[in-house]
Design an enzyme around this catalytic site. Structure first.
Site, PDB file in Angstrom:
ATOM      1  N   ALA A   1       4.030   7.106  -0.967  1.00  0.00           N
ATOM      2  CA  ALA A   1       5.305   7.258  -1.990  1.00  0.00           C
ATOM      3  C   ALA A   1       4.863   8.161  -3.015  1.00  0.00           C
ATOM      4  O   ALA A   1       5.606   9.358  -3.419  1.00  0.00           O
ATOM      5  CB  ALA A   1       6.154   6.226  -2.377  1.00  0.00           C
TER       6      ALA A   1
ATOM      7  N   VAL B   1       0.866  -0.989   0.116  1.00  0.00           N
ATOM      8  CA  VAL B   1       0.012   0.165   0.020  1.00  0.00           C
ATOM      9  C   VAL B   1       0.935   1.314  -0.056  1.00  0.00           C
ATOM     10  O   VAL B   1       0.523   2.276  -0.541  1.00  0.00           O
ATOM     11  CB  VAL B   1      -1.051   0.003   1.098  1.00  0.00           C
ATOM     12  CG1 VAL B   1      -0.087   0.272   2.666  1.00  0.00           C
ATOM     13  CG2 VAL B   1      -1.934   1.025   1.093  1.00  0.00           C
ATOM     14  N   LYS B   2       2.181   1.325   0.398  1.00  0.00           N
ATOM     15  CA  LYS B   2       3.094   2.324   0.598  1.00  0.00           C
ATOM     16  C   LYS B   2       3.172   3.031  -0.706  1.00  0.00           C
ATOM     17  O   LYS B   2       3.889   4.183  -0.821  1.00  0.00           O
ATOM     18  CB  LYS B   2       4.193   1.931   1.186  1.00  0.00           C
ATOM     19  CG  LYS B   2       4.049   1.750   2.609  1.00  0.00           C
ATOM     20  CD  LYS B   2       3.800   2.919   3.476  1.00  0.00           C
ATOM     21  CE  LYS B   2       3.980   2.509   5.069  1.00  0.00           C
ATOM     22  NZ  LYS B   2       3.708   3.622   5.749  1.00  0.00           N
ATOM     23  N   LEU B   3       3.143   2.461  -1.989  1.00  0.00           N
ATOM     24  CA  LEU B   3       3.376   2.786  -3.201  1.00  0.00           C
ATOM     25  C   LEU B   3       2.369   4.135  -3.513  1.00  0.00           C
ATOM     26  O   LEU B   3       2.731   4.995  -4.030  1.00  0.00           O
ATOM     27  CB  LEU B   3       3.009   1.988  -4.352  1.00  0.00           C
ATOM     28  CG  LEU B   3       3.408   2.368  -5.865  1.00  0.00           C
ATOM     29  CD1 LEU B   3       5.026   2.737  -5.741  1.00  0.00           C
ATOM     30  CD2 LEU B   3       3.192   1.409  -6.776  1.00  0.00           C
TER      31      LEU B   3
END
Length: 320
Positions: A44, A39-41
């Site tokens: 970012a 999910v961090k994409l």
């Protein structure tokens, strides 16, 4: 779908219904199906875009960020796709597979071996980031811990996706790390559908949302210091999960074919606890967010020797 770069594949509309798998009326939103694997994409991408729009990034810039794992991979993917340099500052708790992946994407990994005197690797990582930025003005720290683009990403993507798929949503379970996913989703539903209950799931030993400090070993969830993006006023309830129980849930899911990350094991375990108490008739529409898949945790969460070293006898953490 056709994308021109790895950083463009953001949205995941995959849910796993756990009624047959675990006998729990819970849908798991799987966020690991992108080129960063988590999910961090989204966060970012939003942070890099905001830095570009604000003129903080230029062709000679070097992105630098403190990360326990997934955000580091996400920024490495974006940096590679956008031809930017990236330095990830992490610590020994970061999974070895994650370090290798960040390096495979062309980024530099700096491992902070010593915690601060109070035992915080997070503070030690931040201090190293500040040193790098002070030594070279081309280094740009996005600061995921305070950057509003972190939570805006989930207000603009994750929460609307859930809302569109489940207009009858009753309760949403979100793990607490930096607070980006929790705060973004909570702000969206508070503004548009305030009847949806937001339940934050945290690890025992994390100080987020008033928890007592203690040792933690599973990266990606919890915090050793309060996170500025976490706002307790947005949360209806908090569930704290022992790491042994998170491991047990991960391994139970894996025995059913679902190899998911340690933070997912925590969130699913917390959701099951809350639902057992508040929804015994299994009438609520409940969704939880799964941040990533489990391949990066084969040397930790799914390794018996690692689990025994940190948690003792398998009776405490093995799936029944």
């Amino acid at each position: 779908m056709i994308v021109s770069g790895a950083h463009e594949l953001l949205d995941s509309d995959v849910y796993v219904d756990l009624r047959d798998t675990l006998g729990t009326n819970l849908l798991v939103k799987c966020e690991g199906f992108n080129f960063a694997g988590s999910v961090k994409l989204k966060a970012a991408n939003w942070m890099v875009d905001a830095a570009l729009q604000d003129g903080l990034l230029h062709p000679d810039s070097v992105l630098v960020e403190s990360s326990s794992g997934n955000l580091g991979v996400a920024l490495a993917v974006i940096a590679a796709a956008r031809r930017l340099a990236f330095v990830c500052v992490t610590d020994p708790k970061c999974n070895p597979a994650t370090v290798r992946l960040i390096e495979a994407l062309g980024a530099t990994v700096v491992v902070v071996d010593e915690a601060t005197p109070d035992g915080s690797y997070l503070d030690a990582r931040k201090r190293r980031v500040r040193e790098l930025c002070a030594a070279d003005p081309n280094h740009v720290w996005l600061n995921q811990y305070e950057n509003p683009a972190n939570w805006m990403a989930h207000r603009d993507t994750t929460a609307p996706q859930i809302d569109k798929r489940f207009p009858d949503l009753d309760v949403l379970f979100v793990g607490v790390g930096t607070g980006g996913t929790l705060t973004g989703c909570a702000r969206y539903f508070r503004d548009r559908r305030p009847r949806v209950r937001i339940v934050a799931v945290d690890s025992t030993g994390s100080v987020n949302l008033g928890g007592a400090p203690g040792p933690r070993h599973i990266p990606g969830i919890g915090a050793s210091v309060p996170m500025p993006l976490v706002d307790a006023r947005l949360v209806d309830a908090v569930v704290r999960v022992r790491e042994e129980e998170a491991l047990r849930t991960c391994r139970l899911l894996a025995s059913r074919g679902l190899v998911l990350g340690g933070s997912t094991g925590t969130v699913v375990s917390g959701a099951r606890q809350w639902l057992a108490e508040h929804d015994p008739d299994q009438a609520l529409r409940a969704v939880c967010v799964s941040p990533d898949l489990g391949e990066r945790y084969l040397d930790t969460v799914y390794d018996d020797a690692w689990a025994t070293h940190h948690f003792g006898s398998a009776d405490a953490w093995a799936a029944g």
